[in-house]
Design a protein around this motif. Structure first.
Motif, PDB file in Angstrom:
ATOM      1  N   VAL A 187      -7.857   0.222   3.574  1.00  0.00           N
ATOM      2  CA  VAL A 187      -9.024   0.258   2.688  1.00  0.00           C
ATOM      3  C   VAL A 187     -10.268   0.257   3.578  1.00  0.00           C
ATOM      4  N   PRO A 188     -10.736   1.433   3.999  1.00  0.00           N
ATOM      5  CA  PRO A 188     -11.881   1.483   4.916  1.00  0.00           C
ATOM      6  C   PRO A 188     -13.142   0.894   4.288  1.00  0.00           C
ATOM      7  N   SER A 189     -13.929   0.182   5.090  1.00  0.00           N
ATOM      8  CA  SER A 189     -15.228  -0.299   4.655  1.00  0.00           C
ATOM      9  C   SER A 189     -16.270   0.764   4.960  1.00  0.00           C
ATOM     10  N   LYS A 190     -17.510   0.548   4.523  1.00  0.00           N
ATOM     11  CA  LYS A 190     -18.574   1.520   4.768  1.00  0.00           C
ATOM     12  C   LYS A 190     -18.798   1.743   6.258  1.00  0.00           C
ATOM     13  N   THR A 191     -18.620   0.689   7.062  1.00  0.00           N
ATOM     14  CA  THR A 191     -18.884   0.805   8.493  1.00  0.00           C
ATOM     15  C   THR A 191     -17.687   1.334   9.277  1.00  0.00           C
ATOM     16  N   THR A 192     -16.495   1.422   8.637  1.00  0.00           N
ATOM     17  CA  THR A 192     -15.300   1.916   9.349  1.00  0.00           C
ATOM     18  C   THR A 192     -14.760   3.211   8.766  1.00  0.00           C
ATOM     19  N   LEU A 193     -15.432   3.747   7.748  1.00  0.00           N
ATOM     20  CA  LEU A 193     -14.918   4.906   7.031  1.00  0.00           C
ATOM     21  C   LEU A 193     -14.694   6.107   7.938  1.00  0.00           C
ATOM     22  N   ASP A 194     -15.578   6.298   8.904  1.00  0.00           N
ATOM     23  CA  ASP A 194     -15.493   7.473   9.781  1.00  0.00           C
ATOM     24  C   ASP A 194     -14.858   7.157  11.134  1.00  0.00           C
ATOM     25  N   ASN A 195     -14.172   6.029  11.235  1.00  0.00           N
ATOM     26  CA  ASN A 195     -13.540   5.649  12.496  1.00  0.00           C
ATOM     27  C   ASN A 195     -12.262   6.455  12.702  1.00  0.00           C
ATOM     28  N   PRO A 196     -12.219   7.384  13.688  1.00  0.00           N
ATOM     29  CA  PRO A 196     -11.030   8.221  13.876  1.00  0.00           C
ATOM     30  C   PRO A 196      -9.794   7.417  14.266  1.00  0.00           C
ATOM     31  N   TYR A 198       0.839  -1.203   0.000  1.00  0.00           N
ATOM     32  CA  TYR A 198       0.000   0.000   0.000  1.00  0.00           C
ATOM     33  C   TYR A 198       0.872   1.250   0.000  1.00  0.00           C
ATOM     34  N   PHE A 199       1.937   1.226   0.796  1.00  0.00           N
ATOM     35  CA  PHE A 199       2.826   2.389   0.893  1.00  0.00           C
ATOM     36  C   PHE A 199       3.928   2.380  -0.169  1.00  0.00           C
ATOM     37  N   HIS A 200       3.896   1.391  -1.061  1.00  0.00           N
ATOM     38  CA  HIS A 200       4.935   1.299  -2.094  1.00  0.00           C
ATOM     39  C   HIS A 200       4.306   1.046  -3.464  1.00  0.00           C
ATOM     40  N   GLY A 201       3.377   1.946  -3.833  1.00  0.00           N
ATOM     41  CA  GLY A 201       2.892   1.962  -5.196  1.00  0.00           C
ATOM     42  C   GLY A 201       1.546   1.343  -5.481  1.00  0.00           C
ATOM     43  N   HIS A 202       0.914   0.705  -4.493  1.00  0.00           N
ATOM     44  CA  HIS A 202      -0.371   0.059  -4.745  1.00  0.00           C
ATOM     45  C   HIS A 202      -1.541   0.747  -4.042  1.00  0.00           C
ATOM     46  N   ASP A 203      -1.294   1.924  -3.478  1.00  0.00           N
ATOM     47  CA  ASP A 203      -2.371   2.607  -2.767  1.00  0.00           C
ATOM     48  C   ASP A 203      -3.486   3.050  -3.719  1.00  0.00           C
ATOM     49  N   GLU A 204      -3.121   3.463  -4.938  1.00  0.00           N
ATOM     50  CA  GLU A 204      -4.130   3.970  -5.870  1.00  0.00           C
ATOM     51  C   GLU A 204      -5.128   2.895  -6.274  1.00  0.00           C
ATOM     52  N   VAL A 205      -4.654   1.705  -6.603  1.00  0.00           N
ATOM     53  CA  VAL A 205      -5.573   0.643  -7.031  1.00  0.00           C
ATOM     54  C   VAL A 205      -6.470   0.205  -5.883  1.00  0.00           C
ATOM     55  N   LEU A 206      -5.943   0.200  -4.667  1.00  0.00           N
ATOM     56  CA  LEU A 206      -6.756  -0.180  -3.515  1.00  0.00           C
ATOM     57  C   LEU A 206      -7.809   0.887  -3.211  1.00  0.00           C
ATOM     58  N   THR A 207      -7.410   2.150  -3.292  1.00  0.00           N
ATOM     59  CA  THR A 207      -8.341   3.243  -3.028  1.00  0.00           C
ATOM     60  C   THR A 207      -9.403   3.344  -4.124  1.00  0.00           C
ATOM     61  N   GLU A 208      -8.982   3.132  -5.367  1.00  0.00           N
ATOM     62  CA  GLU A 208      -9.887   3.234  -6.507  1.00  0.00           C
ATOM     63  C   GLU A 208     -11.036   2.246  -6.412  1.00  0.00           C
ATOM     64  N   HIS A 209     -10.762   1.061  -5.866  1.00  0.00           N
ATOM     65  CA  HIS A 209     -11.783   0.010  -5.817  1.00  0.00           C
ATOM     66  C   HIS A 209     -12.317  -0.215  -4.401  1.00  0.00           C
ATOM     67  N   ALA A 210     -12.148   0.792  -3.536  1.00  0.00           N
ATOM     68  CA  ALA A 210     -12.553   0.645  -2.132  1.00  0.00           C
ATOM     69  C   ALA A 210     -14.040   0.343  -1.973  1.00  0.00           C
ATOM     70  N   ASN A 211     -14.855   0.782  -2.921  1.00  0.00           N
ATOM     71  CA  ASN A 211     -16.308   0.565  -2.828  1.00  0.00           C
ATOM     72  C   ASN A 211     -16.778  -0.677  -3.569  1.00  0.00           C
ATOM     73  N   ASP A 212     -15.829  -1.506  -3.993  1.00  0.00           N
ATOM     74  CA  ASP A 212     -16.159  -2.752  -4.697  1.00  0.00           C
ATOM     75  C   ASP A 212     -15.609  -3.927  -3.894  1.00  0.00           C
ATOM     76  N   PRO A 213     -16.339  -4.391  -2.882  1.00  0.00           N
ATOM     77  CA  PRO A 213     -15.812  -5.401  -1.949  1.00  0.00           C
ATOM     78  C   PRO A 213     -15.306  -6.680  -2.613  1.00  0.00           C
ATOM     79  N   ALA A 214     -15.912  -7.071  -3.733  1.00  0.00           N
ATOM     80  CA  ALA A 214     -15.540  -8.339  -4.374  1.00  0.00           C
ATOM     81  C   ALA A 214     -14.367  -8.196  -5.334  1.00  0.00           C
TER      82      ALA A 214
END
Length: 398
Positions: free
Chosen positions: A136-145, A99-115
Protein backbone atom coordinates in the motif's frame (compact mmCIF):
# COMPACT_ATOMS: atom_id res chain seq x y z
CA UNK A 1 32.40 -12.69 -3.31
CA UNK A 2 32.67 -14.97 -0.29
CA UNK A 3 35.66 -17.21 0.29
CA UNK A 4 35.10 -20.79 -0.93
CA UNK A 5 34.66 -22.07 2.61
CA UNK A 6 34.73 -21.06 6.22
CA UNK A 7 35.96 -23.87 8.44
CA UNK A 8 34.50 -24.13 11.93
CA UNK A 9 33.88 -27.38 13.79
CA UNK A 10 34.56 -29.67 10.84
CA UNK A 11 33.28 -27.23 8.22
CA UNK A 12 29.75 -26.80 9.53
CA UNK A 13 29.48 -23.68 7.36
CA UNK A 14 30.66 -23.36 3.77
CA UNK A 15 30.21 -20.37 1.50
CA UNK A 16 29.81 -21.02 -2.22
CA UNK A 17 29.40 -18.06 -4.59
CA UNK A 18 26.89 -18.13 -7.43
CA UNK A 19 25.47 -15.52 -9.80
CA UNK A 20 22.35 -13.72 -8.64
CA UNK A 21 21.84 -12.24 -12.10
CA UNK A 22 22.75 -8.73 -10.98
CA UNK A 23 26.51 -9.13 -10.71
CA UNK A 24 27.06 -5.64 -12.11
CA UNK A 25 25.02 -4.12 -9.27
CA UNK A 26 22.21 -2.86 -11.52
CA UNK A 27 18.49 -3.44 -11.02
CA UNK A 28 16.93 -4.06 -14.46
CA UNK A 29 13.53 -2.43 -14.95
CA UNK A 30 12.93 -3.96 -18.40
CA UNK A 31 10.80 -7.10 -18.15
CA UNK A 32 12.75 -9.10 -20.73
CA UNK A 33 16.06 -8.24 -19.08
CA UNK A 34 14.69 -9.24 -15.66
CA UNK A 35 13.55 -12.58 -17.09
CA UNK A 36 16.96 -13.18 -18.68
CA UNK A 37 18.80 -12.47 -15.45
CA UNK A 38 16.37 -14.60 -13.45
CA UNK A 39 17.13 -17.56 -15.71
CA UNK A 40 20.86 -16.97 -15.25
CA UNK A 41 20.34 -16.88 -11.50
CA UNK A 42 18.34 -20.12 -11.60
CA UNK A 43 20.93 -21.97 -13.70
CA UNK A 44 23.81 -20.79 -11.52
CA UNK A 45 22.19 -21.89 -8.25
CA UNK A 46 20.96 -25.16 -9.72
CA UNK A 47 24.50 -26.01 -10.80
CA UNK A 48 25.71 -25.50 -7.22
CA UNK A 49 23.19 -28.08 -5.98
CA UNK A 50 24.24 -30.49 -8.72
CA UNK A 51 27.96 -30.08 -7.96
CA UNK A 52 27.43 -30.66 -4.24
CA UNK A 53 25.49 -33.87 -4.92
CA UNK A 54 28.24 -35.11 -7.25
CA UNK A 55 30.84 -34.38 -4.57
CA UNK A 56 29.01 -36.52 -1.99
CA UNK A 57 27.57 -33.56 -0.07
CA UNK A 58 23.93 -33.54 -1.24
CA UNK A 59 21.70 -30.65 -0.29
CA UNK A 60 18.72 -31.75 1.83
CA UNK A 61 16.97 -28.42 2.44
CA UNK A 62 17.02 -24.93 0.91
CA UNK A 63 16.15 -21.73 2.78
CA UNK A 64 15.65 -18.30 1.24
CA UNK A 65 14.48 -14.79 2.06
CA UNK A 66 11.88 -12.98 -0.06
CA UNK A 67 14.71 -11.33 -2.01
CA UNK A 68 15.70 -14.71 -3.49
CA UNK A 69 12.54 -16.39 -4.81
CA UNK A 70 14.61 -18.36 -7.31
CA UNK A 71 15.61 -20.66 -4.43
CA UNK A 72 12.10 -22.11 -4.26
CA UNK A 73 12.16 -22.95 -7.97
CA UNK A 74 15.55 -24.65 -7.67
CA UNK A 75 14.39 -26.60 -4.62
CA UNK A 76 11.35 -27.86 -6.54
CA UNK A 77 13.52 -28.76 -9.55
CA UNK A 78 15.75 -30.92 -7.34
CA UNK A 79 12.86 -32.17 -5.15
CA UNK A 80 14.31 -30.65 -1.99
CA UNK A 81 12.66 -29.43 1.18
CA UNK A 82 12.09 -25.68 0.95
CA UNK A 83 11.66 -23.08 3.72
CA UNK A 84 11.36 -19.31 3.81
CA UNK A 85 13.30 -17.20 6.30
CA UNK A 86 11.13 -14.11 6.84
CA UNK A 87 13.32 -11.21 8.01
CA UNK A 88 10.42 -8.89 8.85
CA UNK A 89 7.71 -9.13 11.55
CA UNK A 90 5.09 -11.86 11.54
CA UNK A 91 2.47 -9.10 11.29
CA UNK A 92 4.00 -7.97 7.98
CA UNK A 93 4.05 -11.58 6.79
CA UNK A 94 0.33 -11.84 7.58
CA UNK A 95 -0.47 -8.55 5.84
CA UNK A 96 1.44 -9.58 2.71
CA UNK A 97 -0.13 -13.04 2.69
CA UNK A 98 -3.66 -11.65 2.79
CA UNK A 99 -2.81 -8.99 0.18
CA UNK A 100 -2.01 -11.79 -2.26
CA UNK A 101 -5.00 -13.87 -1.14
CA UNK A 102 -8.09 -11.78 -1.71
CA UNK A 103 -7.55 -8.55 0.23
CA UNK A 104 -5.60 -6.54 -2.33
CA UNK A 105 -8.70 -4.72 -3.60
CA UNK A 106 -9.77 -3.31 -0.23
CA UNK A 107 -6.22 -2.19 0.54
CA UNK A 108 -5.79 -0.56 -2.87
CA UNK A 109 -9.24 1.03 -2.77
CA UNK A 110 -8.46 2.87 0.47
CA UNK A 111 -4.78 3.60 -0.23
CA UNK A 112 -5.42 7.36 -0.09
CA UNK A 113 -7.22 7.19 3.27
CA UNK A 114 -4.42 6.77 5.85
CA UNK A 115 -6.79 6.49 8.84
CA UNK A 116 -9.02 3.83 7.27
CA UNK A 117 -8.97 0.61 9.30
CA UNK A 118 -8.72 -2.79 7.68
CA UNK A 119 -9.36 -6.04 9.55
CA UNK A 120 -7.39 -8.97 8.15
CA UNK A 121 -8.13 -12.55 9.32
CA UNK A 122 -6.83 -13.11 12.86
CA UNK A 123 -5.31 -9.63 13.25
CA UNK A 124 -6.53 -6.59 15.12
CA UNK A 125 -7.74 -3.66 12.96
CA UNK A 126 -4.83 -1.92 11.21
CA UNK A 127 -4.77 1.53 9.64
CA UNK A 128 -3.84 1.95 5.99
CA UNK A 129 -0.94 4.20 7.06
CA UNK A 130 0.51 1.29 9.05
CA UNK A 131 0.55 -1.14 6.13
CA UNK A 132 3.88 -1.96 4.44
CA UNK A 133 4.38 0.55 1.64
CA UNK A 134 5.34 -2.26 -0.74
CA UNK A 135 1.68 -3.35 -0.83
CA UNK A 136 0.00 0.00 0.00
CA UNK A 137 2.24 2.84 -1.23
CA UNK A 138 2.07 6.17 0.61
CA UNK A 139 2.19 9.54 -1.17
CA UNK A 140 5.93 9.79 -0.53
CA UNK A 141 6.71 6.21 -1.71
CA UNK A 142 4.33 5.90 -4.65
CA UNK A 143 7.03 6.48 -7.27
CA UNK A 144 9.76 4.46 -5.53
CA UNK A 145 11.05 1.97 -8.17
CA UNK A 146 12.52 -0.28 -5.47
CA UNK A 147 9.02 -0.81 -4.02
CA UNK A 148 7.87 -2.19 -7.37
CA UNK A 149 10.83 -4.58 -7.47
CA UNK A 150 10.12 -5.81 -3.93
CA UNK A 151 6.42 -6.28 -4.72
CA UNK A 152 7.26 -8.44 -7.75
CA UNK A 153 9.63 -10.56 -5.65
CA UNK A 154 6.98 -10.97 -2.94
CA UNK A 155 4.33 -11.99 -5.46
CA UNK A 156 6.63 -14.65 -6.93
CA UNK A 157 7.55 -15.94 -3.46
CA UNK A 158 3.93 -16.32 -2.35
CA UNK A 159 3.07 -18.05 -5.63
CA UNK A 160 5.83 -20.57 -4.89
CA UNK A 161 4.63 -20.99 -1.30
CA UNK A 162 1.11 -21.69 -2.58
CA UNK A 163 2.47 -24.68 -4.50
CA UNK A 164 3.51 -26.29 -1.21
CA UNK A 165 0.99 -28.34 0.79
CA UNK A 166 1.80 -26.16 3.80
CA UNK A 167 4.87 -23.97 3.41
CA UNK A 168 7.44 -23.75 6.19
CA UNK A 169 8.32 -20.22 7.28
CA UNK A 170 10.91 -19.21 9.88
CA UNK A 171 10.22 -15.71 11.24
CA UNK A 172 12.70 -13.41 12.94
CA UNK A 173 10.47 -12.66 15.92
CA UNK A 174 9.47 -14.20 19.26
CA UNK A 175 6.19 -15.12 20.93
CA UNK A 176 6.12 -12.29 23.46
CA UNK A 177 6.26 -9.80 20.60
CA UNK A 178 3.78 -11.22 18.12
CA UNK A 179 1.77 -14.10 19.55
CA UNK A 180 -1.44 -12.94 17.84
CA UNK A 181 0.12 -12.68 14.37
CA UNK A 182 1.93 -16.00 14.73
CA UNK A 183 -1.31 -17.74 15.71
CA UNK A 184 -3.17 -16.04 12.85
CA UNK A 185 -0.71 -17.48 10.32
CA UNK A 186 -0.87 -21.12 11.45
CA UNK A 187 -3.89 -22.07 9.29
CA UNK A 188 -1.96 -21.09 6.17
CA UNK A 189 1.61 -22.17 6.87
CA UNK A 190 3.89 -23.90 9.37
CA UNK A 191 5.35 -20.79 10.95
CA UNK A 192 8.12 -20.85 13.55
CA UNK A 193 9.38 -17.90 15.59
CA UNK A 194 13.19 -18.20 15.53
CA UNK A 195 14.14 -14.73 16.80
CA UNK A 196 15.29 -12.39 17.98
CA UNK A 197 18.19 -12.90 15.57
CA UNK A 198 20.43 -10.48 17.44
CA UNK A 199 23.99 -11.49 18.42
CA UNK A 200 24.47 -12.25 22.09
CA UNK A 201 25.96 -9.28 23.93
CA UNK A 202 29.01 -10.76 25.65
CA UNK A 203 30.36 -8.22 28.14
CA UNK A 204 33.50 -10.32 28.57
CA UNK A 205 34.34 -10.50 24.88
CA UNK A 206 37.84 -9.31 24.10
CA UNK A 207 38.51 -6.14 22.10
CA UNK A 208 40.23 -8.29 19.48
CA UNK A 209 37.12 -10.45 19.05
CA UNK A 210 34.90 -7.38 18.87
CA UNK A 211 37.17 -5.77 16.27
CA UNK A 212 37.03 -8.95 14.16
CA UNK A 213 33.26 -8.69 13.68
CA UNK A 214 32.07 -7.91 10.16
CA UNK A 215 30.27 -4.61 9.55
CA UNK A 216 28.65 -3.14 6.46
CA UNK A 217 31.04 -0.19 6.44
CA UNK A 218 34.52 0.32 7.83
CA UNK A 219 34.71 2.53 10.90
CA UNK A 220 36.75 3.15 14.05
CA UNK A 221 34.72 2.41 17.19
CA UNK A 222 37.21 3.87 19.65
CA UNK A 223 36.32 7.59 19.32
CA UNK A 224 32.56 7.23 19.79
CA UNK A 225 32.81 4.55 22.48
CA UNK A 226 35.20 6.72 24.49
CA UNK A 227 32.84 9.66 23.96
CA UNK A 228 29.92 7.57 25.25
CA UNK A 229 31.97 6.55 28.30
CA UNK A 230 32.23 10.23 29.23
CA UNK A 231 28.44 10.80 29.18
CA UNK A 232 25.95 10.40 32.00
CA UNK A 233 23.72 7.34 32.22
CA UNK A 234 20.71 7.43 29.84
CA UNK A 235 21.56 10.96 28.71
CA UNK A 236 22.48 10.38 25.03
CA UNK A 237 20.13 10.53 22.05
CA UNK A 238 21.28 7.96 19.47
CA UNK A 239 20.02 8.61 15.94
CA UNK A 240 20.52 6.36 12.93
CA UNK A 241 18.39 5.74 9.84
CA UNK A 242 20.18 2.60 8.72
CA UNK A 243 22.19 1.65 5.66
CA UNK A 244 19.87 2.72 2.83
CA UNK A 245 18.28 6.07 3.63
CA UNK A 246 20.11 9.15 2.36
CA UNK A 247 19.72 12.70 3.66
CA UNK A 248 18.40 15.72 1.83
CA UNK A 249 19.79 19.10 2.83
CA UNK A 250 16.50 20.01 4.48
CA UNK A 251 16.25 16.76 6.46
CA UNK A 252 19.80 17.16 7.77
CA UNK A 253 19.02 20.75 8.80
CA UNK A 254 15.79 19.78 10.56
CA UNK A 255 17.47 17.03 12.57
CA UNK A 256 20.53 19.16 13.35
CA UNK A 257 18.42 22.05 14.66
CA UNK A 258 16.15 19.66 16.56
CA UNK A 259 19.03 17.92 18.33
CA UNK A 260 20.72 21.19 19.20
CA UNK A 261 17.45 22.72 20.39
CA UNK A 262 16.76 19.76 22.67
CA UNK A 263 20.16 20.27 24.25
CA UNK A 264 21.15 16.79 25.40
CA UNK A 265 24.20 14.87 24.08
CA UNK A 266 23.63 13.02 20.83
CA UNK A 267 25.38 10.46 18.64
CA UNK A 268 24.20 10.83 15.05
CA UNK A 269 25.04 8.34 12.29
CA UNK A 270 25.07 9.78 8.75
CA UNK A 271 26.56 7.64 5.99
CA UNK A 272 28.95 9.37 3.59
CA UNK A 273 27.66 7.59 0.46
CA UNK A 274 25.55 9.90 -1.66
CA UNK A 275 25.89 12.79 0.77
CA UNK A 276 25.73 16.26 -0.80
CA UNK A 277 28.18 19.00 0.16
CA UNK A 278 25.32 20.98 1.70
CA UNK A 279 24.74 18.09 4.10
CA UNK A 280 28.44 18.05 5.05
CA UNK A 281 28.23 21.74 5.92
CA UNK A 282 25.16 21.11 8.05
CA UNK A 283 26.93 18.29 9.91
CA UNK A 284 29.92 20.52 10.57
CA UNK A 285 27.63 23.07 12.16
CA UNK A 286 25.94 20.34 14.20
CA UNK A 287 29.23 19.37 15.89
CA UNK A 288 30.49 22.92 16.46
CA UNK A 289 28.79 23.20 19.83
CA UNK A 290 31.50 22.37 22.33
CA UNK A 291 31.27 18.58 22.16
CA UNK A 292 27.56 18.27 22.93
CA UNK A 293 27.04 16.14 19.85
CA UNK A 294 29.03 13.64 17.81
CA UNK A 295 28.44 12.73 14.14
CA UNK A 296 29.90 9.51 12.71
CA UNK A 297 29.64 7.82 9.31
CA UNK A 298 28.89 4.39 10.80
CA UNK A 299 28.98 2.61 14.14
CA UNK A 300 28.69 -0.76 15.86
CA UNK A 301 25.02 -0.40 16.74
CA UNK A 302 25.04 -3.36 19.12
CA UNK A 303 27.72 -1.78 21.28
CA UNK A 304 26.08 1.63 21.16
CA UNK A 305 22.62 0.39 22.15
CA UNK A 306 24.04 -1.69 25.00
CA UNK A 307 25.95 1.30 26.40
CA UNK A 308 24.40 2.68 29.63
CA UNK A 309 24.77 6.27 28.41
CA UNK A 310 22.18 5.79 25.63
CA UNK A 311 18.75 7.02 26.68
CA UNK A 312 16.75 6.60 23.47
CA UNK A 313 17.07 5.55 19.85
CA UNK A 314 15.70 7.71 17.01
CA UNK A 315 15.26 5.05 14.33
CA UNK A 316 13.84 4.50 10.85
CA UNK A 317 12.33 1.31 12.31
CA UNK A 318 13.99 -1.24 10.11
CA UNK A 319 13.16 -4.57 11.71
CA UNK A 320 16.77 -5.35 12.59
CA UNK A 321 17.17 -2.01 14.38
CA UNK A 322 13.80 -2.43 16.10
CA UNK A 323 14.73 -5.86 17.44
CA UNK A 324 18.13 -4.61 18.60
CA UNK A 325 16.47 -1.80 20.55
CA UNK A 326 14.11 -4.32 22.17
CA UNK A 327 16.91 -6.73 23.07
CA UNK A 328 19.07 -3.95 24.56
CA UNK A 329 16.19 -2.24 26.33
CA UNK A 330 16.29 1.18 24.63
CA UNK A 331 13.10 3.27 24.11
CA UNK A 332 12.50 4.32 20.50
CA UNK A 333 11.43 7.38 18.57
CA UNK A 334 9.97 5.65 15.51
CA UNK A 335 10.33 7.60 12.24
CA UNK A 336 9.32 5.15 9.48
CA UNK A 337 9.84 5.90 5.82
CA UNK A 338 8.94 2.92 3.59
CA UNK A 339 8.60 -0.86 3.26
CA UNK A 340 7.88 -2.66 6.56
CA UNK A 341 9.04 0.32 8.63
CA UNK A 342 5.53 1.78 8.88
CA UNK A 343 4.15 -1.41 10.42
CA UNK A 344 7.20 -1.80 12.65
CA UNK A 345 6.50 1.69 14.03
CA UNK A 346 2.89 0.66 14.60
CA UNK A 347 4.13 -2.32 16.62
CA UNK A 348 6.45 -0.09 18.67
CA UNK A 349 3.39 1.96 19.59
CA UNK A 350 1.35 -1.18 20.32
CA UNK A 351 4.02 -2.55 22.65
CA UNK A 352 4.36 0.93 24.23
CA UNK A 353 8.15 0.86 24.03
CA UNK A 354 8.47 4.16 22.18
CA UNK A 355 6.64 6.99 20.44
CA UNK A 356 5.98 7.60 16.77
CA UNK A 357 7.25 10.76 15.09
CA UNK A 358 5.10 11.86 12.17
CA UNK A 359 6.83 13.04 8.99
CA UNK A 360 5.52 16.08 7.09
CA UNK A 361 4.01 16.11 3.59
CA UNK A 362 7.49 15.99 2.04
CA UNK A 363 8.46 12.95 4.10
CA UNK A 364 10.75 14.90 6.44
CA UNK A 365 11.08 14.61 10.21
CA UNK A 366 10.78 18.21 11.41
CA UNK A 367 12.76 19.74 14.26
CA UNK A 368 9.59 20.44 16.25
CA UNK A 369 8.37 16.86 15.95
CA UNK A 370 11.78 15.49 16.92
CA UNK A 371 11.95 17.67 20.03
CA UNK A 372 8.37 16.77 21.00
CA UNK A 373 9.16 13.05 20.90
CA UNK A 374 12.48 13.40 22.73
CA UNK A 375 10.78 15.32 25.52
CA UNK A 376 8.20 12.55 25.84
CA UNK A 377 10.87 9.85 26.18
CA UNK A 378 13.76 11.53 27.94
CA UNK A 379 12.37 14.06 30.44
CA UNK A 380 11.18 11.82 33.28
CA UNK A 381 7.44 12.39 32.84
CA UNK A 382 4.82 9.69 33.62
CA UNK A 383 4.65 8.57 29.96
CA UNK A 384 8.43 8.16 29.84
CA UNK A 385 8.36 6.11 33.04
CA UNK A 386 5.56 3.92 31.66
CA UNK A 387 7.49 3.31 28.45
CA UNK A 388 10.68 2.57 30.37
CA UNK A 389 8.87 -0.08 32.43
CA UNK A 390 7.52 -1.71 29.25
CA UNK A 391 10.98 -1.59 27.65
CA UNK A 392 12.54 -3.34 30.64
CA UNK A 393 9.81 -6.00 30.66
CA UNK A 394 10.12 -6.73 26.95
CA UNK A 395 13.92 -6.84 27.17
CA UNK A 396 13.67 -9.52 29.84
CA UNK A 397 11.26 -11.55 27.72
CA UNK A 398 13.51 -11.24 24.67
Amino acid sequence: MFPPSFSHEAEVISYIPFSDGVDDGSWPMDQEERARRYEANLRSLSSVVTRLAAAGRPVTCMVCTFSSPVVGEVAREHRLTFAVYWIQPATVLAACYHYFHGHDEVLTEHANDPAYEVTLPGLRPLRIQDMPTTIVPSKTTLDNPLSAIVLRALRLLFEQMDEEVKPVVLVNTFDALESVALAALQPYMDVFAVGPAVPHDDKNESEEATAAQIHLFEHDAKPYMEWLDAQEERSVVYLSFGSLLSYTKRQAEEISHGLQSYGKPYLWVVRKEGRAEEVDLCLSEATADGGKGMVVEWCDQQRVLSHPAVGCFVTHCGWKSTLEAVVHGVPMVATPSWSDQTMNACLVEEWEVGVRADRDAEGALTREELVRCLELLMDGNPKAEHIRANVDNLQNRA
